[in-house]
Design a protein around this motif. Sequence first.
Motif, PDB file in Angstrom:
ATOM      1  N   GLY A   1      -1.357  15.972 -26.466  1.00  0.00           N
ATOM      2  CA  GLY A   1      -0.173  16.032 -25.622  1.00  0.00           C
ATOM      3  C   GLY A   1      -0.432  15.531 -24.217  1.00  0.00           C
ATOM      4  N   SER A   2       0.633  15.217 -23.506  1.00  0.00           N
ATOM      5  CA  SER A   2       0.636  14.871 -22.084  1.00  0.00           C
ATOM      6  C   SER A   2      -0.237  13.649 -21.764  1.00  0.00           C
ATOM      7  N   SER A   3      -0.564  13.499 -20.485  1.00  0.00           N
ATOM      8  CA  SER A   3      -1.346  12.339 -20.033  1.00  0.00           C
ATOM      9  C   SER A   3      -2.831  12.481 -20.343  1.00  0.00           C
ATOM     10  N   LEU A   4      -3.212  13.551 -21.026  1.00  0.00           N
ATOM     11  CA  LEU A   4      -4.603  13.681 -21.458  1.00  0.00           C
ATOM     12  C   LEU A   4      -5.014  12.522 -22.361  1.00  0.00           C
ATOM     13  N   LYS A   5      -4.035  11.874 -22.985  1.00  0.00           N
ATOM     14  CA  LYS A   5      -4.332  10.711 -23.836  1.00  0.00           C
ATOM     15  C   LYS A   5      -4.990   9.601 -23.016  1.00  0.00           C
ATOM     16  N   PHE A   6      -4.477   9.366 -21.818  1.00  0.00           N
ATOM     17  CA  PHE A   6      -5.085   8.381 -20.918  1.00  0.00           C
ATOM     18  C   PHE A   6      -6.509   8.788 -20.553  1.00  0.00           C
ATOM     19  N   CYS A   7      -6.684  10.071 -20.295  1.00  0.00           N
ATOM     20  CA  CYS A   7      -7.984  10.563 -19.847  1.00  0.00           C
ATOM     21  C   CYS A   7      -9.058  10.381 -20.910  1.00  0.00           C
ATOM     22  N   LEU A   8      -8.694  10.582 -22.180  1.00  0.00           N
ATOM     23  CA  LEU A   8      -9.672  10.404 -23.249  1.00  0.00           C
ATOM     24  C   LEU A   8     -10.112   8.948 -23.382  1.00  0.00           C
ATOM     25  N   ILE A   9      -9.189   8.032 -23.100  1.00  0.00           N
ATOM     26  CA  ILE A   9      -9.574   6.620 -23.078  1.00  0.00           C
ATOM     27  C   ILE A   9     -10.515   6.366 -21.903  1.00  0.00           C
ATOM     28  N   ALA A  10     -10.168   6.895 -20.742  1.00  0.00           N
ATOM     29  CA  ALA A  10     -10.944   6.645 -19.526  1.00  0.00           C
ATOM     30  C   ALA A  10     -12.369   7.176 -19.615  1.00  0.00           C
ATOM     31  N   GLU A  11     -12.562   8.316 -20.295  1.00  0.00           N
ATOM     32  CA  GLU A  11     -13.909   8.889 -20.351  1.00  0.00           C
ATOM     33  C   GLU A  11     -14.689   8.458 -21.592  1.00  0.00           C
ATOM     34  N   GLY A  12     -14.113   7.541 -22.386  1.00  0.00           N
ATOM     35  CA  GLY A  12     -14.862   6.943 -23.488  1.00  0.00           C
ATOM     36  C   GLY A  12     -14.757   7.650 -24.821  1.00  0.00           C
ATOM     37  N   ILE A  13     -13.890   8.651 -24.937  1.00  0.00           N
ATOM     38  CA  ILE A  13     -13.732   9.353 -26.210  1.00  0.00           C
ATOM     39  C   ILE A  13     -12.862   8.558 -27.174  1.00  0.00           C
ATOM     40  N   GLY A  14     -11.843   7.887 -26.656  1.00  0.00           N
ATOM     41  CA  GLY A  14     -10.969   7.047 -27.470  1.00  0.00           C
ATOM     42  C   GLY A  14     -10.975   5.611 -26.982  1.00  0.00           C
TER      43      GLY A  14
END
Length: 249
Positions: free
Chosen positions: A180-193
């Motif tokens: 949910g939410s903008s956490l999707k962007f964060c996972l891309i930024a930190e290399g998880i996705g």
Amino acid sequence: MLNKVCKLARHAGSVIMKFYNSKESINVAYKLDNTPITNVDHEAHNIIKKGLFSINPNIPIISEEEIYNLDFCRHWKRYWLIDPLDGTKEFLKKNGEFTVNISLIEDDIPVLGVIYAPFFDVLYSSYKQKAWKEKKIGIKEKITVSHSKYLVIITSRSHPDKELKDYLANIKDYQLKSLGSSLKFCLIAEGIGQIYPRFGNTNIWDTAAGHAIVVAAGGKVQTWQGVELNYSLSSRSSFLNPGFCVSVF
């Protein structure tokens, strides 16, 4: 300025968590698009708006929780763009996947981004070409995207895209992760996705902070026509974004 905005996001997040952990009922209403809004959204909005004016009273603010005449805003080249409680549905579901989003737009580009996930007590931030993750106050680690060959595709938990099935049909090996939410962007930024495809409607306050953080971490946020998502107010007819893809490629 970034440190002050991070502190402000944490303050708003702490107030959100008081409501989240309270046994008192939350007042829920629904917008014209049938998305929920609560008294908690308004409370966080008031805190952030007041805080940003104290940081710099000369920078105007656009928030999800207020109504704006786009014609009045068209000449703005520098402005704050905020979503005080991104993921209200997740907040009401009590799954923790909600965030406080604050971004600074300069010349149509988000140059500063702050996303705070108060349930997890994790803060992501960026300024221009640097992005960080902060698990403990004052202890930041620089984050960058990961170009893994084994794709992790991030999708929306509460906003399924009809076109997603067709999109995934063209990809062979991948793992799906819904969030949910903008956490999707964060996972891309930190290399998880590696990829976050979005076909459905979003507004500019939904994406700006995440956009800033992803780009600072080395990723891209582009429309399906290959153009970077734009936050210009001068030529748009609404605050809606076109479909886009967040990726490391």
